[in-house]
Each structure stands twice: as structure tokens, then as C-alpha cells.
Design an enzyme around this catalytic site. Structure first.
Site, PDB file in Angstrom:
ATOM      1  N   LYS A  64      10.450   3.624  17.025  1.00  0.00           N
ATOM      2  CA  LYS A  64      10.521   5.341  16.511  1.00  0.00           C
ATOM      3  C   LYS A  64      11.219   6.099  17.659  1.00  0.00           C
ATOM      4  O   LYS A  64      11.814   6.713  17.101  1.00  0.00           O
ATOM      5  CB  LYS A  64       9.129   5.671  16.359  1.00  0.00           C
ATOM      6  N   THR A  84       0.741  -1.161   0.104  1.00  0.00           N
ATOM      7  CA  THR A  84      -0.040   0.154   0.108  1.00  0.00           C
ATOM      8  C   THR A  84       0.984   1.094   0.032  1.00  0.00           C
ATOM      9  O   THR A  84       0.562   2.156  -0.748  1.00  0.00           O
ATOM     10  CB  THR A  84      -0.939   0.058   1.191  1.00  0.00           C
ATOM     11  N   ILE A  93       4.180  13.017   9.557  1.00  0.00           N
ATOM     12  CA  ILE A  93       4.538  14.126  10.308  1.00  0.00           C
ATOM     13  C   ILE A  93       6.106  14.587  10.119  1.00  0.00           C
ATOM     14  O   ILE A  93       6.813  13.388  10.540  1.00  0.00           O
ATOM     15  CB  ILE A  93       4.389  14.083  11.666  1.00  0.00           C
ATOM     16  N   VAL A 151       9.441   7.550  11.486  1.00  0.00           N
ATOM     17  CA  VAL A 151       9.165   8.124  12.708  1.00  0.00           C
ATOM     18  C   VAL A 151       7.754   8.192  13.100  1.00  0.00           C
ATOM     19  O   VAL A 151       7.577   7.816  14.256  1.00  0.00           O
ATOM     20  CB  VAL A 151      10.211   9.128  12.899  1.00  0.00           C
TER      21      VAL A 151
END
Lengths: 435, 435
Positions: free
Chosen positions: A207, A14, A138, A134
Site C-alpha cells: 500500500k 466477500t 478511506i 490502499v
């Protein structure tokens, strides 16, 4: 600089098809912003026949992704295969070793092999970029490396896993228990069939280790992240937290601790109680949000979609545009050799308030035993809540909020109570985030 | 790249001394992140004798700031003099014309002369950077140029003036009226002695025009920003909004409108009603926050301190670090010649809900006249609130919330009522932000 930047995609799930769609849809805009065209030349995936809803006929199909690293018509390899080792790592190593820049969203691979890959990139003069690894869409890696670059970052923390945030905020809205909401999330596609990586905090820990390295100029140390997930959080905890003015969020938090002399790296993923007035308390659903506190800028908040093909593709292509502009700075903001080695920080001396939830039988003496353990461990109780009647098994939920004190006290109180007949299940301890 | 980047500061007010403090305090860190030292070589201000709390003896003092543009030991001039024209503009023009890069926090100058300065910079091969001009310490210029670069931005909006946000959120918390809170804000240093630029929305309009140009690749057009401030907002409006589930915020909003065929630029600064669940509703005090909605990333939120010497210095030095790294891209994300000329968008066709507040006498027939005007203008009323008794002058506050409809209807309703004896004061119209 009108020569196109030539891109190869390894992996067409995806996210991979999202990157194809984005580069095709926004091609003109990307060329204006990158100051040169960005052009997909080759793609590679396991199954050539699968219908992915995008037309791939203009791109060379390559069965063996290793070949992407040696093609003349490839400047950047985008790794979207996934997995910390195996084919993804092989593709990353080979591409960088051949001087191709690498863009990836693969946090597991970076958490385990990020420094090695960054060194390979440096030697080859190639870029290694991972904005999408991460916090989905964003731009917080960019925010730390560029936007907050002038600051000594004092603390970085946030909501780094959308699945957990969806589950916790849905539990909050519906009063349902963890297992039911998880099952719904799986049906809706917000959680994987095997949800362990998400709900046990491992994805958030991957992350956080990347964020911490960038924020503090420290060598990446995933193994040192202290990690507790959300599977022990009950509907009763959320209700009690609400009564006290808090919501529960899975928070990844890192800071440099100098209490032991030399700087040490504190890295923790755990459910926290967050005061309702705090910006992170208003982050609901599969959204991510990261707070960075700098010594001049104060508190910065970055918020947005933490997953999904569109947002992830947005971050991947932002990295590609950086490379097109010639911005190929070191992966972790500074060369690997300059990253500071920091030992893991101890946590016993850290001062905080805590929420401790006990599952106890409904009989006399239980409260006396618990409060005595608190006293003996030097833990001062701010408030205690026992809501509702015992359930059909005679169990009662008892929640204690402590005054701020060293974490070692709470650990000691729990140790004293270990094995006590007054406890039906091990207590759940959650830190309370300062406002 | 170990040659230091040499900086000259023009203007040594609170921001200028903040920049000195930051560069000195974080010198080592900046050198690691910029991959070369950043060194102040020369400073210039009006009064050499003033005690600014920082030691300037290591830097050359220059009485005439124009001289900074010709000094051999200056690579970058930081303009912190302020004002849209006069000395600030002279410094900026001269520095860029001499091939020095320019960093500035001066939104008024950029709103009026940004394109001219950007062209001068392009011709000279110098950088023009202004992260600190848009939202203080928040790296939103960087967030749009780098982080969201892959997206067609569909809308950008936010809280761009900390003074107004402090006043509105304090009115909310205390129930006090505008004038009293403004006076307090002036005493506390959150508002200037002459607050016009802030409270009438002009400062937010300056910033919005810069944001819009970067977000949409459009030629800067400050004069086309529709601008209404907060001085007409009453405590009663805030109370009524709260009852309806909203808070009031001064919002700058821009988007590209294609309703009239060719793309036109919509730019508006006005008080809005913001639903309490919206991320901007939780932004209190002198904080700024900007939302950018991209066609792949969805909604991104950037939040932080919109003013103050530390945050502003953080943004100024972030720009300096970019220049030290050789990142000298065009000021408005693309060369001035490539920015699209967009006519100002009309607003009559725009669909929204509105809050309309009437100040009316307490007598029969008033409501009939107002509702008839609404009907005749085709405006559908969703709810109406009249709270409390008439005041000592017999005045009553009446608030109407409309169903979504074209803005032209509300304008027409207000026109019909213009001059009516049923209105003691002109009505206040506020748009309701969609969730």
C-alpha cells in the site's frame, strides 16, 4: 449520459458479493450521483453453485473470466480475484488491452505490476482505478489526486494494516503478548490463517508503494520499501512505551529525500513509537489512518475502516462512479512516462530519536557494555528504563530512548554489540515519530 | 489539453495572496497534475497601491471586478472578496452568467445564495466549486462527492469552526474562562475583532448547511439550522465534563430523520460533550474535523487546518485543478432540480443523554425543586456533580447528566423551572455525543 455504465465482476468472495449488495442497495442514489445508472451485466467466479447470499440470476454467468474483456455488454471489469500474479493479472491485462476500464482492490498485483497495467490503460484509453487497494474504504487516493492536488506533498505516512493495528492496540489494552493476541485475531477473523503478509508488514508495504507514487509523482518501487513487521514487539515494549508517553503502531512512511542531491525516495514500514498526543496514537482496532503533509495545506488526516466487505465495496464503487462521470485520469495521477525515476534514499543520515530494547542477563557489567557501545557510536541517551524483576530465566528487558541523532549511530551501536554475551537476543530498534 | 486554464482573482486579502503564492510556487506540479498549465491573467481588489508581499505586475489589474466576467482571457473567476451579499454576490452572479466558472471560499454567500448560483452555473455550463468554504484545507466536499459517493450518508457531523475549537481546547488546557481566552485569541489573530459569527456558531452553521446538502442530496436550507454558540460555556462546565470523561466541542451535526414519515433534515450547531475516546475529542486548537457515516463505508474522518491562507489556497487551487481537468460536475453533487426538498426535522423525539448545568443559590430545597422538575418531565438522572464551594455571591454550579431519553423531556424540565427562584441564571443544556 443516460446510457448505463455496464460492469462485470471477476471474483465473488466477500468483497465481490459486497459490491453486488452495494450496487443493488444504493442503485438509485448511485444513478443520481453518477448521472447515469450503473448496472452489473456479467459475473465470473470459480464455483457457480456456491451460495453467496446474493441473487446473481439477473447477471450473465461467465466461466472463463477472460471472456469478460471481449463482451459487448461490459464497460468496466472489477477484478476481485486476488493474488499478485496468476488469474488476477491475466484478467487485468486482458481487460485493459481490450479497452475495458479496470477497477481493483488488489494491492499485491499493483505493487508488482502497477506501472505496466497503467501503461496498458493509457494506450487503450481505459481507466485503471484502485482506491480500495490502499486503505480499504478511506478515499485517500482520491484525497491525494484531487483534494491535495495543489500541494507538493512533503511526507505521507500512516497506519495501513488493520490486522497489525488490531493486534498492537489489543496488546496495549490487555497486556497480552503478540502470539496470544494473534491467535485471538485469527479466531475473530481479523487475521488470516497464514498471517505473514500482514504481521511482517508486506501488505502495508504494498500500500505504501502505491501511496508514495501518487503523492510524489514517482515511479512505483515496491522492491525498495524497507519492511519490518510487528512480530518482535513484546508486551514489555508496549508497557515501557506507555510509561514514556507513546503507543506502538506499525507505520508506513514515505518522503522525498534531497540530502544526496537528486531527489530520492524514502519508503519504510516499521513499528514506530507514536506520541500519545499525535492523531495516529488514537487510532485503535482494525482502523486505518493516513497523514499527508502538503507545502500549503499542512497536515491532513484521513481515517476509516481499512478492510471489510462494506468499506472495500464503497471504495470500489466510488471508482466506478468516477468512471461513469467520465473521470478517467491516469492511474498514478500523471501518465507513467511523466513519473520521476527516484533511486531509493539512504537512511543513515536521517535524524530521529529511537527506542532500543535489549534482552539481557541480570548480572553486573551489562549496562556498562551497552552504554559504552552507545558512546562509541556517538549515540546520546535520553532515558533508560528497566522495569520489573528478571523472569525465571534470569532475563531482563532494558529499554533505551536516544536523543535525536543520525540513524547511522544507532545502527553502529547495534553492530558493536552484535554477538556480545551481554545480549540474550538481538535488540529491537524502533523509530520515534516526531509530533 | 495543453491550452492553459486562465484564472482571474477578485479580492487580494490574505487568502487571495495565498492563492497567488501557491499558483506561482507549485506551478510546475500543478501543470503536471492538472495536465495543462494554470495561469493567473487578471486580478482585482479595492486598493491597487497596497503592498501585499507578492509581485502582481505580470497580471492585468482590473478596477471593476465585474469586468473579469467579460474578459476573453479569463476562464475561471476566483471570488475572495467575502460577505454574503454586496460585491461578492455581484461578482459571482456576473461571472457565472457569462459562462465563467466560479471558485469561492465564501460560505456566507453560498449558505444564502448557493442554490441560485448553482442554477446559474448549470444554465451557463460553468462550474461552481467551493471546497475552501466548508472546512478550509480539508478536502471534505471532494470526499463526499467523490470518495463516499457510493454510500447513503447516514449522518455528517464535525468541528467546523477553528476559532471555537481553539477557545474550547485552550479553556480545557488552562482552566481560563471564555472571555479571557477569547481576548487572547483576538490578540493572536485566531478570532476577529467582532467574533459573533464564529463564537455564536453562525459560521459553523453556514458550513453545515453546505455539507448537509451535499451529503444528503437535499436542497440547501441554512435558515433551518438550529444554532447555539459557545459563549455560555464556563470553565466549570469544562472541568465537570472532564471529570465525567468528556470534552466540550462545538459540533455541527446533520442527518435525515424519517421518524415523521417523509424524510426531514435535521441540522444543529451546538456545544456537545464528546467522549474522550471519540476521534473528535482529540481535535485541539484551530483544527477542523468532519465525520461522515455511510451505509457501506462506516465512519470516515477527515481532519486538517480549517482556516489560514495556505490551507484555504490549497482548497481553492484543488477546485481550479478539477476545472482544468474538465471535472465540472454540479455544485451540490447533483443538479439543483434533483435536490430533494426536505422540511426541517423536529427534535423532541430524538433520544440522547444530556448535560444540564444549573447556577443555583447555596440553600436548602434547591436540589429538591430541580429533581422534582426532572421527575415530572420524565427525565432520568444518571449522575449529578456539584464541585467546589459557593463563590462570593453564594452561587453554586450544579451539573446533571441524564440517562438517554427523548429531548422533549429535557426541554420540559427546563420549562418547568423557568422563572424559579432556585435558578440564578437560565440552565445550559448540552447534548452528549454517542461514541
Amino acid at each position: 449520459m443516460t446510457e448505463p455504465l455496464k460492469i462485470a465482476l471477476a471474483g465473488l468472495g466477500t468483497v465481490g458479493t459486497g459490491v453486488v449488495r452495494l450496487i443493488e442497495t444504493n442503485a438509485q442514489l448511485i444513478a443520481r450521483r453518477a448521472r447515469r445508472p450503473v448496472q452489473i451485466t456479467a459475473v465470473s467466479a470459480r464455483d457457480r453453485t456456491k451460495d453467496r447470499g446474493v441473487d446473481l440470476s439477473a447477471y450473465a454467468w461467465v466461466d472463463d473470466p477472460a471472456e469478460l474483456a471481449t463482451r459487448e455488454d461490459v464497460d468496466v471489469v472489477v477484478e476481485m480475484v486476488g493474488g499478485s500474479d496468476g488469474p488476477a493479472l491475466a484478467i487485468a491485462r486482458t481487460a485493459l488491452a481490450h479497452g475495458k476500464s479496470l477497477v481493483t482492490a488488489n494491492k499485491a498485483m499493483l505493487a508488482h505490476h502497477g506501472l505496466e497495467l497503467a501503461e496498458t490503460a493509457e494506450k487503450a484509453g481505459a481507466a485503471l482505478k484502485f482506491e480500495a487497494a490502499v486503505a480499504g474504504g478511506i478515499p485517500v487516493v482520491n484525497g491525494l489526486i484531487d483534494g491535495a492536488a495543489a500541494n507538493a506533498v512533503e511526507r505521507v505516512y500512516g497506519i495501513l494494516n488493520g490486522t497489525c493495528n488490531y493486534i498492537l492496540s489489543t496488546m496495549e489494552d490487555t497486556g497480552a503478548d503478540f502470539g496470544d493476541v494473534l491467535a485471538d485475531a485469527q479466531r475473530l477473523g481479523y487475521a488470516e490463517a497464514d498471517p505473514t503478509f500482514d504481521v511482517e508488514g508486506i501488505d502495508a508495504a504494498h500500500k505504501l508503494s502505491l501511496l508514495a507514487s501518487i503523492a510524489f509523482g514517482a515511479r512505483l518501487d515496491f522492491d525498495a520499501v524497507e519492511c519490518v513487521g510487528i512480530s518482535q514487539v513484546k508486551a514489555a515494549d508496549i508497557a515501557q512505551a506507555q510509561d514514556l508517553g507513546y503507543v506502538i503502531r506499525l507505520i508506513g512512511m514515505s518522503e522525498v529525500d534531497t540530502a544526496e542531491g537528486s531527489p530520492r525516495l524514502f519508503q519504510r514500514v516499521r513499528p514506530f513509537l507514536v506520541p500519545t498526543g499525535h492523531p495516529l496514537a488514537n487510532v485503535d482496532g482494525p482502523t486505518n489512518a493516513i497523514v499527508a503533509e502538503g507545502n500549503f495545506v499542512g497536515r491532513l488526516l484521513f481515517q476509516g475502516a481499512g478492510a471489510g466487505d462494506g468499506p472495500t465495496a464503497s471504495a470500489v464503487v466510488a471508482d466506478i462512479i468516477d468512471i461513469a462521470r467520465g473521470e478517467k485520469g491516469p492511474a498514478f495521477a500523471m501518465p507513467v512516462a511523466e513519473l520521476e525515476v527516484m533511486e531509493p534514499a539512504a537512511s543513515g543520515h536521517r535524524v530521529s530519536s529511537f527506542y532500543i530494547r535489549f534482552t539481557v542477563p541480570d548480572r553486573p557489567g551489562v549496562l556498562a557494555e551497552i552504554t559504552a557501545a552507545m558512546r562509541d557510536a556517538g549515540v546520546s541517551i535520553e532515558s533508560m528504563i528497566q522495569k520489573g524483576d528478571p523472569d525465571q530465566d534470569g532475563e531482563v528487558i532494558l529499554a533505551i530512548v536516544t536523543h535525536p541523532g543520525p540513524e547511522s549511530g544507532v545502527v553502529e551501536a547495534v553492530r558493536i554489540l552484535d554477538g556480545s554475551a551481554s545480549l540474550i537476543a538481538p535488540p529491537l530498534v524502533m523509530q520515534i515519530l516526531g509530533s
